[in-house]
Design an enzyme around this catalytic site. Sequence first.
Site, PDB file in Angstrom:
ATOM      1  CG  ASP A   1     -24.897   6.026 -14.542  1.00  0.00           C
ATOM      2  OD1 ASP A   1     -24.152   6.141 -15.525  1.00  0.00           O
ATOM      3  OD2 ASP A   1     -24.776   5.133 -13.690  1.00  0.00           O
TER       4      ASP A   1
ATOM      5  CG  ASP B   1     -24.825   1.870 -10.262  1.00  0.00           C
ATOM      6  OD1 ASP B   1     -24.234   2.372 -11.242  1.00  0.00           O
ATOM      7  OD2 ASP B   1     -24.243   1.275  -9.348  1.00  0.00           O
TER       8      ASP B   1
ATOM      9  CG  ASP C   1     -22.938   2.690 -15.673  1.00  0.00           C
ATOM     10  OD1 ASP C   1     -21.974   3.048 -16.356  1.00  0.00           O
ATOM     11  OD2 ASP C   1     -22.876   2.477 -14.449  1.00  0.00           O
TER      12      ASP C   1
END
Length: 761
Positions: A653, A649, A449
């Site tokens: 996600d 995080d 990410d």
Amino acid sequence: MKDPVCGMDVDPHTAIHQAEYGGHTYYFCAQQCKEKFLADPQCYLQPHAEPAPTLAGAIYTCPMHPEIQQADPGHCPKCGMALEPMMPSLDEDDGHELRAMAKRFWMLLALILPVFVLAMGPHLFAWHWPAPWDEVAAWSEAALATVAVLWGGAPFFARGWQSLRPWSPNMYTLIALGTGVAWLYSATAFLWPSWFPTGFHGMHGRVGVYFESAAVIVTLVTLGDFLELRARCRTGAALKGLLGLTPKTARRVDADGSEHDVPLDDVHAGHVLRVRPGEKLPVDGVVLEGASHVDESMLTGEPLPVAKAIGDRVAGGTVNQDGALLMRAEKVGAQTMLAQIVALVAQAQRSKAPLQRVADRVAAWFVPAVVGVAVLAFAAWAWLGPDTRLAYALIAAVSVLIIACPCALGLATPISIMVASGRAAQNGVLFRDAAAIEALREIDTLVVDKTGTLTEGRPALIDVVSVSEHPFDRLLAWAAALEKPSEHPLARAIREGAEARNIHAPAVADFRSLTGAGVEGLVEGHAVALGNRSLLANIGITALPSVVERADAMRRAGATVMFLVVDGVLAGLVAVADRIKPSTAQAIGDLHAAGLRIVMLTGDNAVTAHAVAGTLGIDEVHADVSPADKAALIRSLRAEGRRVAMAGDGINDAPALAVADIGIAMGSGTDIAMESAQVTLVKGELTAIVRARALSRATVRNIRQNLFFAFIYNAVGVPLAAGALYPLLGVMLSPMVAALAMSLSSVSVVTNALRLRCTPL
């Protein structure tokens, strides 16, 4: 069903009072409620209201055998693992089972400590209980060990027996067999010592017993089950954390304009809801009235709130910030985006089995082989043995089963995992279980990410460019003054940027927020405005081409650019961006050197995503992706044959972390992301992944060595225990020697595992 009048729960199968209206059947708790409903149905019903779909029920399944499903908790008949709920509930108490398991372990520990002292004290200190205390000690040891084995080991005996019915021998088959035979032999030797040859009687006339071995094995296995259950509860906590993001109630606006709070379960598609500033949106829907900014970071991972106005769609669980909204509910219950994220995480967690225990894989032949050897040894000695041949036969059979007891086999994986986990923690890496360690060594693709993983996860002031006679510091002071009243992340970045540069923000008067455009006010006698291009259009200012090009260049570099207007003239540009972490570039280089392909998945826009990727040399970029899209992209990579790790995080996600071969969470991220992942990087830096992979390879190699030690002892020890030495040397292997060999195998496994503490990373 809900009584539409009083809201009580009513069982439609047993309800006496019911009525038909609008093609639907409604059920009531009493005749009075039915009469009230029939008198004015519209008073109790919203137009176009539909029952809310609910999340999956409490169906329990095995993570290793998903075809096993049942309505109640229990254990898998094939592998003995505890069944997990397919979908957690906020109401269920996961802690009850955990507390019961902890209580069982402590009670067993209290039982085996005196057993161990009574059994091993005389051997360790070379003394013997004087009469009549020797009888008291012997009976105490036998009684306490019997309680520990028969009560504490009852679940293992049940699972062992359960595994035989579908003929799927597993670890619990070995445990039940080993502890059961050790206790049965000990009980026989204790109660009827005359059945045994004189060679098996000690100096005090007793036959050696192994009560303490059976009791200790039961206690250690219970400890292992407790640790496994605790990890399972933590996994469920991730999904409960997601479920807990939605509010428990919603403020419903009825047809007559009245408003009142109702439980979320009573909100149906078509209901009109009011969401006040600072509240979470209860369900998915569309804005009917009002304008505000909504924090959608839980869905997109991006820290900047999104402007919402009439006609815009909103999602349940997101946070309304600065304006009141009137919305129409469109998706409720299991149809909301948040519920779909929960379902994605739950499905992914169920689809991935934990590390397949090697003992279970070989148990299909190991258990029958050991039992077969024990039976053959008993038959051979009973037929061909010397005098008291039945005693010899019993000794041979018991020795075979004791020496094959799965102590070393059971320790082979957990002890290495325990040592490796401690070693990893020293290097800022937390592994959840053995499966994570095994999977990490095989990854060839790392999906990351952007926000919070590659970048710091919060906007920061990058630059202030003057396009007028006003200097940099004055422009920044005026911009910070305008942003004083705002809690918007961009405003916070500008204020913190001014503070970091020791620039004081003066007072602002006549402050006004311009929805969707920016802010304006009076600062030090100047009319100052700060915002986007809509602000310029509202004021009637046309920026010079050179200024527009400068702003576009900043945007291509990944920044959000705002225009600062002073007294009706464009005076400067203020650039804010989510800065790349200082360690990220080195980490990407190290990961490339290790042979990994790096793929970025982000909910941010394509311009910003490609700017960050170009700076870091990332191989592949996918921008503007939803949580479901992230999970789908990872599935497609896995379908191509890649071994995929996902690093992220945020809440958004969580589905991708769960569906990847290995999920890696940043320690600086959300609890839900960390609970959905198998690996957590404490410092939130990707450089730790390289060290974690090295440790993963060393640990798996160590586990294989341990399993070799465990099996080689059995391969050599079982024939000796069966009496292979007797024709050559006239020696029978005593069960005591068998127990010693079993202990030596455990010692070798533990010693080998401890070498991991010195593994270079």
